[in-house]
Write a protein that holds these residues in place. Structure first.
Motif, mmCIF file in Angstrom:
data_model
loop_
_atom_site.group_PDB
_atom_site.id
_atom_site.type_symbol
_atom_site.label_atom_id
_atom_site.label_comp_id
_atom_site.label_asym_id
_atom_site.label_seq_id
_atom_site.Cartn_x
_atom_site.Cartn_y
_atom_site.Cartn_z
ATOM 1 N N SER A 24 0.719 -1.170 0.144
ATOM 2 C CA SER A 24 0.177 -0.107 -0.034
ATOM 3 C C SER A 24 0.857 1.410 0.098
ATOM 4 C CB SER A 24 -0.991 -0.014 1.170
ATOM 5 O OG SER A 24 -0.206 0.472 2.494
ATOM 6 N N ALA A 25 0.191 2.425 -0.394
ATOM 7 C CA ALA A 25 0.907 3.509 -0.523
ATOM 8 C C ALA A 25 1.479 3.832 1.032
ATOM 9 C CB ALA A 25 0.084 4.725 -0.946
ATOM 10 N N GLN A 26 0.660 3.901 2.057
ATOM 11 C CA GLN A 26 1.199 4.317 3.401
ATOM 12 C C GLN A 26 2.638 3.073 3.906
ATOM 13 O OE1 GLN A 26 -0.196 6.785 5.674
ATOM 14 N NE2 GLN A 26 2.002 6.266 6.067
ATOM 15 N N GLU A 27 2.350 1.900 3.360
ATOM 16 C CA GLU A 27 3.519 0.945 3.773
ATOM 17 C C GLU A 27 4.562 1.338 3.221
ATOM 18 O OE1 GLU A 27 1.955 -3.359 4.645
ATOM 19 O OE2 GLU A 27 0.911 -2.642 2.551
ATOM 20 N N TYR A 48 6.335 15.504 4.807
ATOM 21 C CA TYR A 48 5.127 16.228 4.627
ATOM 22 C C TYR A 48 4.785 16.419 3.406
ATOM 23 C CZ TYR A 48 6.652 17.594 9.562
ATOM 24 O OH TYR A 48 6.851 17.161 10.934
ATOM 25 N N VAL A 49 3.468 16.353 2.984
ATOM 26 C CA VAL A 49 2.886 16.425 1.863
ATOM 27 C C VAL A 49 1.947 17.714 1.754
ATOM 28 C CG1 VAL A 49 1.258 15.502 -0.012
ATOM 29 C CG2 VAL A 49 2.954 13.998 1.251
ATOM 30 N N LEU A 50 2.284 18.367 0.489
ATOM 31 C CA LEU A 50 1.270 19.589 0.432
ATOM 32 C C LEU A 50 -0.063 19.249 -0.135
ATOM 33 C CD1 LEU A 50 1.419 22.908 0.382
ATOM 34 C CD2 LEU A 50 1.839 22.684 -1.982
ATOM 35 N N ARG A 51 -1.059 20.008 0.721
ATOM 36 C CA ARG A 51 -2.401 19.640 0.208
ATOM 37 C C ARG A 51 -3.021 20.652 -0.399
ATOM 38 N NH1 ARG A 51 -4.963 17.895 6.242
ATOM 39 N NH2 ARG A 51 -5.500 19.841 6.057
ATOM 40 N N ALA A 161 3.313 12.664 -7.452
ATOM 41 C CA ALA A 161 2.627 13.195 -8.517
ATOM 42 C C ALA A 161 1.827 12.094 -9.215
ATOM 43 C CB ALA A 161 3.829 13.725 -9.598
ATOM 44 N N SER A 162 2.060 10.870 -8.952
ATOM 45 C CA SER A 162 1.454 9.817 -9.525
ATOM 46 C C SER A 162 0.130 9.606 -9.103
ATOM 47 C CB SER A 162 2.008 8.461 -9.383
ATOM 48 O OG SER A 162 2.092 8.088 -7.757
ATOM 49 N N GLY A 163 -0.312 10.295 -7.768
ATOM 50 C CA GLY A 163 -1.652 10.268 -7.348
ATOM 51 C C GLY A 163 -1.850 9.009 -6.355
ATOM 52 N N GLU A 164 -0.646 8.246 -6.304
ATOM 53 C CA GLU A 164 -0.801 7.061 -5.449
ATOM 54 C C GLU A 164 -1.123 7.575 -3.999
ATOM 55 O OE1 GLU A 164 2.426 3.489 -3.818
ATOM 56 O OE2 GLU A 164 2.904 5.149 -5.390
ATOM 57 N N LEU A 165 -0.763 8.599 -3.325
ATOM 58 C CA LEU A 165 -1.166 8.927 -2.190
ATOM 59 C C LEU A 165 -2.663 9.454 -1.832
ATOM 60 C CD1 LEU A 165 1.971 10.886 -0.827
ATOM 61 C CD2 LEU A 165 1.548 8.347 -0.904
ATOM 62 N N SER A 166 -3.418 9.752 -2.999
ATOM 63 C CA SER A 166 -4.843 10.314 -2.908
ATOM 64 C C SER A 166 -5.687 9.576 -2.012
ATOM 65 C CB SER A 166 -5.209 10.396 -4.342
ATOM 66 O OG SER A 166 -4.436 11.479 -5.135
ATOM 67 N N ALA A 167 -5.357 8.183 -2.199
ATOM 68 C CA ALA A 167 -6.103 7.034 -1.167
ATOM 69 C C ALA A 167 -6.065 7.282 0.264
ATOM 70 C CB ALA A 167 -5.663 5.580 -1.892
ATOM 71 N N ALA A 173 -8.728 17.486 1.484
ATOM 72 C CA ALA A 173 -7.244 17.414 1.738
ATOM 73 C C ALA A 173 -6.227 16.609 1.114
ATOM 74 C CB ALA A 173 -7.250 16.994 3.399
ATOM 75 N N GLU A 174 -6.633 16.313 -0.154
ATOM 76 C CA GLU A 174 -5.990 15.522 -1.134
ATOM 77 C C GLU A 174 -4.506 16.295 -1.427
ATOM 78 O OE1 GLU A 174 -9.070 16.567 -1.840
ATOM 79 O OE2 GLU A 174 -10.308 14.914 -1.925
ATOM 80 N N PRO A 175 -3.446 15.437 -1.927
ATOM 81 C CA PRO A 175 -2.295 16.050 -2.150
ATOM 82 C C PRO A 175 -2.441 17.094 -3.374
ATOM 83 C CG PRO A 175 -2.073 13.725 -1.971
ATOM 84 C CD PRO A 175 -3.403 14.013 -1.843
ATOM 85 N N ALA A 176 -1.727 18.128 -3.340
ATOM 86 C CA ALA A 176 -1.824 19.183 -4.151
ATOM 87 C C ALA A 176 -1.249 18.979 -5.511
ATOM 88 C CB ALA A 176 -1.116 20.357 -3.472
ATOM 89 N N ALA A 177 -0.408 17.774 -5.641
ATOM 90 C CA ALA A 177 0.199 17.647 -6.813
ATOM 91 C C ALA A 177 -0.851 17.330 -8.092
ATOM 92 C CB ALA A 177 1.016 16.309 -6.770
#
Length: 755
Positions: A24-27, A48-51, A161-167, A173-177
């Motif tokens: 998973s993205a978190q792992e 830290y990820v920009l939202r 940027a791939s969007g993997e962290l959006s989940a 509060a999604e990543p700003a990328a």
């Protein structure tokens, strides 16, 4: 200090293994921070990820309290993390808590850590987050460690940027990328474009970041740089580039940057950290872009474009891609995104698939803007860093009327614009229903609605719009889109095709309006402080009579046995017109002597766009067959405000007392001499402007193709006599410019005109 796992190269190899795992993205993030901390002998590593709400959220940590993950949020500019994101550069501190920007977050448990190293997570110069390492001991991290962390941040940037962290994100509060963006630029060509991004100069996508053999990557970089330098030298020394032209200046700048030792040193250092050569170029340029984008100096920001282009050239050299993808691969709803582009480049695209054009630069009077309007492509300009904000294939909407741009729009925005596009299509059908109806005001005044044109692609619009003819054919467009100077035979074939397409409708050809800001790539150009007021149009033609003679001869031969109307631009006094007309007479004599069939009727006119002619109108009308008013230049010259300069272009209004008084003077003197007067320019293409012009007495207008329907719809509802009775007295008394436009709007509303 070298990490226990053997430095950045080992770290990159371990990262590659983690990125390849099916977890998973978190792992994946959790494993990455553990790897970085171990490699750098750091007690803390945090991401830290920009939202989308411009805050920074803690997404993963090794060393801080894990319960703070997805709970700790920093506002824009808050704390050391916010400072790194804001300034887009590393921050290296031995005592973080003594820094004035330090913000204590008790839930993290970081108060026991003193040293701090934070680097921005960058992609295409845009900040996507911050990567931090911390230690209890007071220490300054080494240059090698900073380099290693920046390199690692590059890998994280692609993951974000791939969007993997959006989940992992909560709604809102999604990543700003991958966040939706709403930007406002300058509307250049009317219309709504919904589609997907096609980068005119696509970024080379780096897929392999981690080097297998560092020495081999250094050698690849050296070979590519040598090839790049050689190609620039070849272009400069091959004799194909004008020794005094702006193209040479650009290439000289490229050569200077390509030989810059600092640039080369940064590239080598990036490779030595374990990156592939192309990944090193990507990282160095992203860092450079982030710094330069935050500079206020416009000269420095302009140099950023040069460095971007140089980096793209080097990337293509490394990856063996010397050309951008072919336009046959376009999606069916392509929105072209570019820094800027030539008219020829736009025309290279399949018009059936292009739905819009988005430019970082470009104004309403730029060459590509004129072509975009001619072929009906909605266009928005002056969107800073447009190409860096989008990825190939992103959903995008542009509104050429308002200048609004929606990147990766949400579903409700897409639905709203889709409905707007449908309403626009229905309105266009209503306008199309007026095609065969005469342009006659309610009180019986006939107004000839002509179109502006300049290319063969414009010709079908004559029949499609039901236009009275072509009121302005810009002959320079053929020269601007050609790779070399069009020969006389090519010009003759174009003019003949235009006359064939028009049939019995009149066509007015304007002789070449080049020079100044309209620089042809194959002609020698001269640096001028005020190009709009410089050596251009008829001035160039009279000083280089061979150029003007060949064009006039091509027109006369193309119009054999037919009617020909030609006019000269940028005429400043009657003497210039007489010199230009003598060239026409000379060519007529030449054709008679050689037995050519001449035009059945020839009318020679002048464009009134230089204010000095306003004081020679009686003399001018006594000598010319007709006059066409060019409001684009006339208005900017009256106000001494460059219409292409966004700092001053909004300081004047064509619907103002000085402009309307000048236009009234022209039409009155023309009527007194019994000579036809027409008007071409953006003013006539605006329905409210057309109302004012008809009130002044104009009965022949030349407008953009898209404006024919709206202008005809308004004029058919207008009572011209009542408009004149209402508007003309305003020009005689005292009236501020802003009040005049307001009064015109109020009049149109009272008359229920469909503006």
């Amino acid at each position: 200090m070298r990490g226990s796992l053997g430095g950045p190269r080992v770290l990159l190899r371990r990262l590659r293994e983690v990125m390849a795992q099916r977890v998973s993205a978190q792992e994946r993030l959790d494993k990455i921070v553990v790897l970085i901390a171990a490699n750098m002998v750091a007690e803390v590593c945090s991401v830290y990820v920009l939202r989308v709400d411009s805050t920074l959220e803690l997404y993963a940590t090794e060393g801080l309290n894990r319960a703070a993950v997805h709970q700790t949020v920093m506002r824009a500019g808050e704390g050391l993390v916010g400072l790194v994101a804001q300034e887009a550069k590393p921050l290296n501190l031995s005592d973080a808590q003594s820094h004035p920007a330090f913000a204590f977050k008790p839930e993290t448990g970081e108060e026991i850590y003193h040293s701090f190293l934070g680097v921005p997570i960058l992609r295409a110069g845009n900040t996507l987050g911050v990567l931090v390492v911390q230690n209890r001991a007071h220490r300054i991290y080494s240059e090698e460690e900073i380099e290693a962390l920046q390199t690692t941040a590059m890998v994280l940037a692609e993951m974000i940027a791939s969007g993997e962290l959006s989940a992992l994100a909560r709604p809102g509060a999604e990543p700003a990328a991958r966040r939706p963006l709403h930007l406002t630029g300058l509307g250049i060509s009317d219309g709504v474009g919904l589609g997907h991004v096609v980068l005119h100069e696509p970024r080379v996508v780096v897929t392999n970041f981690i080097a297998e053999d560092v020495a081999r990557e250094v050698a690849r970089l050296d070979r590519a740089v040598d090839a790049l330098r050689a190609s620039i030298d070849s272009m400069l020394e091959g004799g194909e580039i004008d020794p005094a032209g702006e193209h040479r200046d650009v290439l000289e700048t490229y050569r200077m940057f390509a030989h810059d030792r600092g640039w080369m040193r940064r590239l080598r250092e990036a490779v030595l950290t374990g990156l592939t050569a192309e990944a090193a170029v990507e990282r160095v340029q992203s860092d450079t872009r982030a710094r330069m984008m935050r500079q206020a100096d416009p000269f420095i920001r302009e140099r950023l474009h040069d460095l971007d282009d140089l980096a793209h050239r080097l990337m293509r050299e490394l990856m063996g891609r010397t050309h951008a993808p072919k336009t046959e691969r376009l999606p069916k709803d392509a929105i072209i995104v570019a820094r800027n582009m030539s008219p020829a480049a736009l025309l290279d695209y399949d018009r059936t698939r292009v739905r819009g054009l988005l430019l970082e630069e470009g104004g309403p009077m730029s060459h590509v803007a004129i072509v975009a309007r001619a072929i009906g492509v909605p266009t928005v300009g002056q969107i800073a860093n447009a190409a860096g904000l989008v990825d190939q294939g992103d959903a995008i909407i542009i509104d050429g009327a308002s200048g609004e741009v929606h990147i990766r729009p949400q579903a409700d925005v897409q639905a709203a614009y889709a409905e707007k596009a449908r309403l626009r299509a229905r309105k266009q059908k209503q306008f199309a229903a007026l095609r065969d109806k005469p342009c006659v005001t309610r009180d019986g005044e006939h107004v000839a609605l002509n179109i502006n044109a300049g290319l063969l692609v414009d010709l079908p619009h004559i029949a499609e719009t039901g236009a009275a003819g072509i009121g302005l054919f810009r002959t320079e467009m053929q020269f601007m889109v050609a790779a070399s100077f069009p020969r006389s035979g090519e010009q003759e074939r174009l003019y003949s095709a235009v006359l064939d397409a028009a049939g019995d409708r009149p066509v007015t050809f304007r002789t070449l309006d080049i020079g100044g800001d309209k620089v042809l790539p194959y002609m020698r150009s001269f640096e001028e402080e005020n190009p709009a007021l410089g050596w251009r149009a008829i001035r160039l033609g009279l000083d280089r009579p061979g150029l003007l003679r060949s064009q006039v001869r091509a027109m006369l031969k193309a119009a054999a046995g037919r009617n020909l109307r030609l006019m000269f631009p940028m005429v400043a006094d009657v003497a210039e017109f007489e010199r230009a007309r003598s060239i026409v007479e000379r060519e007529l004599t030449h054709l008679r002597r050689h037995g050519y069939l001449l035009p059945e009727q020839l009318q020679v006119g002048v464009m009134v766009e230089v204010p000095s002619l306003l004081f020679e109108l009686d003399e001018l009308f006594a000598r010319t067959d007709f006059v066409s008013v060019g409001t684009n230049d006339l208005v900017q010259f009256l106000y001494a405000a460059d219409r292409g300069n966004t700092r001053v272009s909004d300081r004047f209004d064509p619907l103002s007392v000085p402009v309307l008084r000048a236009l009234k003077r022209i039409i009155d003197i023309g009527q007194a001499h019994g000579k036809p007067v027409t008007l071409c320019g953006e003013m006539a293409s605006q329905p409210l402007g057309a109302v004012a012009l008809v009130a002044l007495g104009f009965r022949s207008l030349s407008v953009s193709v898209a404006a024919v329907g709206p202008v005809k719809a308004v004029l058919r509802q207008l009572d011209a006599r009542r408009a004149a009775q209402r508007i003309l007295p305003w020009l005689e008394g005292r009236c501020s410019d802003t009040r005049l436009r307001e009064r015109l709007h109020a009049f149109a509303e009272s008359e229920a005109l469909p503006l």
